[in-house]
Each structure stands twice: as structure tokens, then as C-alpha cells.
Design an enzyme around this catalytic site. Structure first.
Site: not given
Length: 329
Positions: A163, A193-194, A216, A302
């Protein structure tokens, strides 16, 4: 593509520190595009010119989640906060690495119950026994990422930072696959982005695209007692219908479905009840941009051991390549 992914996931690049990832991507694609530049935010923007003056923006984010140093105590233990969505339960016993190569492991204070576990109860141990020794190598504000390897399981791969380095790999392979595109196509490798889809916001404003597609990862519902969700590994890329940041424009969804069916590419529909992607920023740019998402099914998002299916990646490249051969009205 596995070799590209292997190089990407091994490269340090938490939110706000994506330069090394951008340099690697640039080295992979600079001979296959017409223009390449880095904007003020650090987004890497590669352009393939088309016959039409319509502009298509594809976005995949380079950054990964991380841990930011907030305090170093007298015994050399490092306190930290999160950069992006980090679970304390995933961190226990994990190894991390800083930009300068310093490695450490994560421990916790004594707790009466594991339910009390919070980031504030945890620390990084880099094996040094004093504040002075640690501060020679680590400063407040330095960011660590997971320190895990890349595992090739045959049809599937397991690694940290899939990711969204998986999405970056799909864009890289699409660039190499296509000699020509119908429309001016902007391949954007975004930053931050995170922590709030920030790079997509500024790059989309600068490009002012006629259509946008984010690439994504997305969650799956195919593991034991998983959250009910109609997405599985190995069943093809997912065409997003909705998440918390975007409702896919019907014309973009229909375009993606049309190409998938005419090219006989397996695909799935995705409704994500949580999370979002760069599409959340792209579709709100200026007067609004019709936007969709090509989602790569992934397990254990994650965590240090995210998993994707190689066939899903190949079909994602094929689907994007087909879309970019379509004339945009």
C-alpha cells in the site's frame, strides 16, 4: 513486475519523505515517457502525449505509514507517534528502520490488560543505553518504517508497503506497456496520501484533468471471519463504486467495465465501508473531475506483511492499458 515491486518495497519512503521512491520510479520510466517533472509537493509527474487534447490523470501514492520520534528518554528509549494509520497491536515485537539505516525493535510498558495498549505505552529500542548515544543518530521528528523483507509465494507476494507500491508498480508497467495513448496521460506518483491525500490535491489542481483514476489497494472479505465484503484475492482488479472519500462517477465506472469486458479481463465491484484513496482529492479539484478507482485486492493492509496476487496486478495493467486506448469525450 515482481522485481520492480521488490525494489519499491525495500525503498524508504514514509509520508513526507518520498524522494528515494521517486528517484527509483524515475529511473524505471524516464526512457518511456515524453515529459517528467517533480512538483513543489514532491509528486512525480510523468506525461505521455496522445492524439487528443483531453487529459487523463492516473494516481498511485508513493508514501507508506510510519512512526515519528517525539521523545528520547535518559536511557535511550524512543517514544513515538504515528504517521498514517498504525495499529499498536500490529507493532508489538516489530523491527523498524530509520532513513539513516538505524534499526530497532518495539517494546511496551507493563500493562494489566492488553486492551490498555496504546502508542503512548510503547517505545523503540535501538540498542543504545543513553539519551546522548541515541541523539547522535536519531533526532526528534525522524521517521521509522517497518523493516521487513519481500517474500515471493509464487502466485502471490507478501511485503511491507504494498500500500501503495503495488499501485506504483502497476503504473510503471502500464507506462512500459504502451507505446501510444489516445489522450494526454499524466501518470502521477503522489506524496502524503496516508496523512490526508495531500499530494493528489495539489497535483490534480495543477494538471486540471478531464478524468481521473486512482490506483490503490483495497481490503478483501476472503479470510476467516473477515468483514463481509465482495472482494477476493485472485479474482481480478476491483472497480470501486464507493468509499468514504468518493462515489465513483458513473461514466468512469462504465468505461472501466466496458474495457474489462471487451478485453475479457476478470473484475470485481468494490464498496468499501471505510478508508479512501487519492480519488477523494482528485474528484473535488476545481469545478470537479469525473473520477474512479482501480483497486488492487490486498490482505493485511497497514501491517508489515501485506499480500497481493500477481495475477490481479497483471490484469490491472491490462485494464489500465485498455482504458488509455479509449478516446475520452
Amino acid at each position: 513486475m515482481k522485481e520492480i515491486i521488490k525494489d519499491l518495497v525495500k525503498t524508504y519512503g514514509p509520508s513526507g519523505h518520498e524522494t528515494k521512491v521517486a528517484e527509483l520510479i524515475k529511473s524505471q520510466i524516464e526512457d518511456n515517457i515524453d515529459e517528467i517533472r517533480m512538483d513543489n509537493m514532491g509528486n512525480l509527474i510523468a506525461v505521455k502525449k496522445g492524439e487528443s487534447d483531453k487529459k487523463v490523470m492516473l494516481a498511485a501514492h508513493m508514501d507508506q505509514i510510519g512512526l515519528i520520534v517525539t521523545h528520547i528518554d535518559e536511557n535511550g528509549f524512543i517514544r513515538f507517534s504515528n504517521v498514517g494509520g498504525v495499529s499498536p497491536y500490529v507493532l508489538l515485537g516489530e523491527r523498524v528502520i530509520f532513513a539513516n539505516g538505524v534499526e530497532g525493535t518495539i517494546g511496551k510498558e507493563k500493562l494489566d490488560s492488553i486492551k490498555e495498549l496504546k502508542l503512548s505505552k510503547m517505545y523503540i529500542d535501538v540498542g543504545l543505553d543513553s539519551e546522548e548515544k541515541v541523539k547522535e543518530k536519531i533526532k526528534i521528528g525522524d521517521v521509522a518504517t517497518y523493516n521487513r523483507g519481500f517474500s515471493d509465494l509464487g502466485d502471490r507476494v507478501v511485503a511491507q508497503a504494498l500500500d501503495d507500491r503495488a499501485g506504483c508498480a502497476v503504473l510503471i508497467e502500464t507506462i512500459k506497456e504502451l507505446d501510444e495513448v489516445e489522450n494526454d496521460t499524466y501518470f502521477v506518483f503522489t506524496v502524503q496520501e496516508e496523512v490526508g491525500i495531500r499530494g493528489a490535491q495539489t497535483s490534480a489542481f495543477g494538471i486540471d484533468p478531464d478524468i481521473g483514476i486512482a490506483v490503490d489497494v483495497t481490503a478483501t472479505g476472503d479470510t476467516p471471519e473477515a468483514r463481509t465484503m465482495a472482494v477476493s484475492l485472485g479474482e481480478g482488479p476491483a472497480i470501486k463504486i464507493k468509499d468514504r472519500s468518493v462515489i465513483t462517477h458513473p461514466k468512469v465506472k462504465d468505461l472501466m467495465v466496458k474495457v474489462a469486458e471487451q478485453e475479457e479481463i476478470p473484475y470485481q465491484f468494490e464498496v468499501l465501508e471505510f478508508g479512501g484513496t487519492d480519488a477523494g482529492s482528485i474528484h473535488l479539484t476545481r469545478e470537479g473531475v469525473p473520477t474512479g478507482v482501480l483497486s488492487i485486492p490486498a490482505r493485511y493492509i497497514h501491517t508489515p506483511s501485506e499480500m497481493v496476487d500477481y495475477g490481479d496486478l497483471e490484469h490491472s495493467v491490462k485494464l489500465l492499458s485498455g482504458i488509455l486506448q479509449e478516446k475520452i469525450d
